[in-house]
Scaffold this active site. Sequence first.
Site, PDB file in Angstrom:
ATOM      1  CE1 TYR A 250       0.782  -0.002   4.418  1.00 17.33           C
ATOM      2  CE2 TYR A 250      -1.475  -0.658   4.796  1.00 17.33           C
ATOM      3  CZ  TYR A 250      -0.223  -0.380   5.279  1.00 17.33           C
ATOM      4  OH  TYR A 250       0.019  -0.489   6.617  1.00 17.33           O
ATOM      5  CD  GLU A 251      -0.486   5.088   2.051  1.00 18.16           C
ATOM      6  OE1 GLU A 251      -0.586   5.909   1.125  1.00 18.16           O
ATOM      7  OE2 GLU A 251      -1.359   4.941   2.919  1.00 18.16           O
ATOM      8  N   GLY A 252       1.405   2.976  -2.628  1.00 19.71           N
ATOM      9  CA  GLY A 252       2.276   2.831  -3.793  1.00 19.71           C
ATOM     10  C   GLY A 252       3.108   1.577  -3.626  1.00 19.71           C
TER      11      GLY A 252
END
Lengths: 600, 600
Positions: free
Chosen positions: B440-442
Amino acid sequence: MADYSAPLRDTLFNLNHVLKLGDRAGQPGFEALDADMIEPILTEAGKFASEVFAPLNASGDRQGCTRHDDGSVTVPDGFADAYRQMCEGGWTTLTAPETYGGQALPHAIGVAVEEFLSGANMSLAMYPGLTDGAIRALVARGSDEQKATYLARLTSGEWTGTMNLTEPHAGTDLGLLRTRAEPNGDGSYAVSGTKIFISCGEHDMASNIVHLVLARLPDAPKGSKGISMFIVPKFLPDENGESGERNRLSCGSIEEKMGIHGSCTCVMNYDGAKGWLIGGEHQGLAAMFIMMNAARLWVGLQGLGQAEVAYQNGASYALDRRQGRALTGPVEPGQSADLLVVHPDVRRLLMDARAKTEGLRALILWTGLLTDLSHHAATEEERTQADDLIQLLTPVVKAVGTDIGYDVSTQMQQVWGGHGYVAENGMEQFVRDARIAMIYEGANGIQAMDLVGRKLPMKGGRAIQSFFALVDGEIADAASDGAVREIAEALGKANGELKAAAMWLMQNAPENPDNAGSAAYAIMEILGLVAIGLMWLRMANAASAAIDAGEGDKSFMEAKLLCARHFAQSELPDAGALRRKLQAGAEVIMAMPAESFLRA
Amino acid sequence: MADYSAPLRDTLFNLNHVLKLGDRAGQPGFEALDADMIEPILTEAGKFASEVFAPLNASGDRQGCTRHDDGSVTVPDGFADAYRQMCEGGWTTLTAPETYGGQALPHAIGVAVEEFLSGANMSLAMYPGLTDGAIRALVARGSDEQKATYLARLTSGEWTGTMNLTEPHAGTDLGLLRTRAEPNGDGSYAVSGTKIFISCGEHDMASNIVHLVLARLPDAPKGSKGISMFIVPKFLPDENGESGERNRLSCGSIEEKMGIHGSCTCVMNYDGAKGWLIGGEHQGLAAMFIMMNAARLWVGLQGLGQAEVAYQNGASYALDRRQGRALTGPVEPGQSADLLVVHPDVRRLLMDARAKTEGLRALILWTGLLTDLSHHAATEEERTQADDLIQLLTPVVKAVGTDIGYDVSTQMQQVWGGHGYVAENGMEQFVRDARIAMIYEGANGIQAMDLVGRKLPMKGGRAIQSFFALVDGEIADAASDGAVREIAEALGKANGELKAAAMWLMQNAPENPDNAGSAAYAIMEILGLVAIGLMWLRMANAASAAIDAGEGDKSFMEAKLLCARHFAQSELPDAGALRRKLQAGAEVIMAMPAESFLRA
């Protein structure tokens, strides 16, 4: 939802183009082989795996096994029926001796089928997998009466088998085990003790469960030299060989685990259970290693199975999901976005997975062939060479194979992004299931110690020297074609690193055994790179020859050449870094005072 | 059962001996800092993390979150009370501006405390963690009215915040998002659409939840240039700023996931929900990146937290469990077996974990300091240099940090053998929880693309050139003491590999952008090795100086020097292999026809 189809084309490429298994039909050990049957058998096995085993993989994970108050254990819905179909289809009997109802087919075929079953449903495939280990121990060490009583029913799958080694305080260090066996005076023994982590120890799929249990006789020497092996069935066979009286053993509990929820992991309590010695007194460890070595190759194959199913689902997602645009400009401007597969970093993950998975498959199928040759090859020399190679490669297949299983599962989960973390898509189960294979049947660090402590020095280094010669010879013989030359050159360098690492070990381990311990894992990894690199050289040669001869699917053969080049470019360079690391020796890691490891 | 204690000594070593944070007290941006308070604050934070957060980690995993038919979500037992204690203790307010009730302490302290909370209970720490991102976006882009309405309550923790980016078809590629915002005519907007993977989207711990939602205005340009950000609270603030009328948004379902079960992952449905624009129209991506960049550093810190707790429990098991004997002969002949910690291969795992974890901690604490300097340093030049470094290091901290979190958790689980696979021992939870941080978050591959696509070329390569100069300068200045020299020399080589990799990229990416894509991950990994290597050089210097000055615990300082040497010997050699791999370029991986990736 994750899906599975057996990697039939790749398996047949290995058996037909690389190992040329069909050419051996009729040779010693391959009498039961009919070259024309290879493809139909594998096709049917693949169908069975994908249609019967695979659909129960996710549901088995969710439901898990249930232990009831009476100590009985229920497997997930559908497992018993699928297992029954497996037995009825004869899939448990492929490689077993004909004397006990087996088909005596080559192990090269047996391991291919085992990969399919394990890739489709690792938990379910464990029940027959453990049985196979018990069969091997009985074939090798059982008395005629024991063979007559147990082998036919284990081979048919009517009964299943287990290995009972671990105790709470005795895992890797079996010398610590306490389970006792007292003679009953009638040739049988009363076995008492607690075993843990017993896979398939209790379940409702077979009419009897045959436990092979390590225990100590009253007069046993201390440590691992005082261990004997006993056959302790759940139900005592009656005079007709049928399951009779219930034995004094029970499943005390089952573990909640990270994965393989469909495979019950049992605490087994033996309370004066009746058992019979297998092999000689205090000879249990040798008998166990017969099971264990086969089991280690099979666990490496579990790594392969999870890598394969994860790869398939990673690749299919990359060809289905659209996010972003190719760096070189839109590939499908009419679509909202391009497919994931346009992105080099996604392709990197897929190519890594492919190169590792197919390389591992080739290695495992080769060890299958080596197993046959070690028992049945025409000359003593061939048998010995095959046996040396199997012994050398067993820790590599187990540890490097299961590291690959976990690594590839993790990377293919990554291709799915957030959707890979969600349970219902199935990718995270592959990771959780693959994880155990690095631990059981000897944690991977133990495999590394087996390699440097036993396998490399074995018979004056004969096995590794013969492996070096094999690799050098095949590099020298390699075609001068582009892709083949590229993998041959990279393999040559990696083999040089392996030789340097082995030389370093010979020079530095005698003065300080900790240098062997600190270098062990890295040496094993280098050997894994070279062994799989050798497989890629063989596959590249075979693919190149097939293209030249206009045989087979050209796009498949071209993909093989690309994967071989990728392995040369992206995996083999690690050999040098690993060699440099291990040459640092044990000084620093042993210098840390034990208590300095604790945070305080 | 796994346990957690905050790594207080190592954190203080970094803050006091390496970063010399106390010396900055009173300087611009450090006005609120009292050097004497650093240790008491961290001591209390560590106590809070281990006594309040950690005991709920395993139970939260087992119980998970529950969504009820009315769309409400209940968090695991004890979470709400622990969160209340966190708010009451002021732990949510450490680094927030004083205007909104914050304590305006340096981020170097803030990230230390966040590591403790996240290591103790990653799921629970997510609720305040997400809130922090929302605060940052509002501070940077909110109107005065929005700040007045939301910031004090978010800072105190009375309300929590979320980030609403992802949609089913739009993950990495936010340009595809479809959620719409129609002007209501009164300055507010009606937001409609479905968002997925919304961490902490709905729960019962706060009286309001403030969603920052990306959506499109009716006249929005296509793609990522047409995205705006809206503040959409669960309850509309009334005239007194209290939670008023329920907004038209709801949690449609929560995901079953591999881990972080205590953190609810919600599908959020917006059905004409009232929201207000933050920042300008179509300026949503810029506003999001304020949240996102902070969040990426914080996710790297989650990797650190899991690595730390896993290391602690791996180390304590290695000093408790007895199996086998030392290779050099029994260390404790009176015991049944020696401790695991005598085995070089176990020590290898512990030293790897230690070198990676402590190196990552140093890097994260440094980025905390750089965050303060980027905002508040006395000169424009210092602020710019700090900002350049943060931008350069953000993808590295996120991706390399979370790779370390997963890798170390996995290896520490390995130390526990089969007991590490059993749920009740807690080791497998660390692996499952750590896994999400790579996604997550890229996803980590996106971080690599951010590095090569944005951060390296940024301002003509200014950030990476300044990083090279920094590393070269510190190597030149390094003391000539043994351990310091060893890490300095290895770091110099790795920095040379990084320069060569960057040069290769400059020469090969312009002609074919796929060369940037195929090389991205390896370059990021090399930069991670060099950045963490630089931290080890600093720590070795500081430890060496402390030993010379007779400061601090000598055994702690000596362990630092050993870990620095281990990093030099066992991690930095990978830089060369990575550089060789990336120089193969994109040819092979791009040559594979897309359909050849599918098994058929």
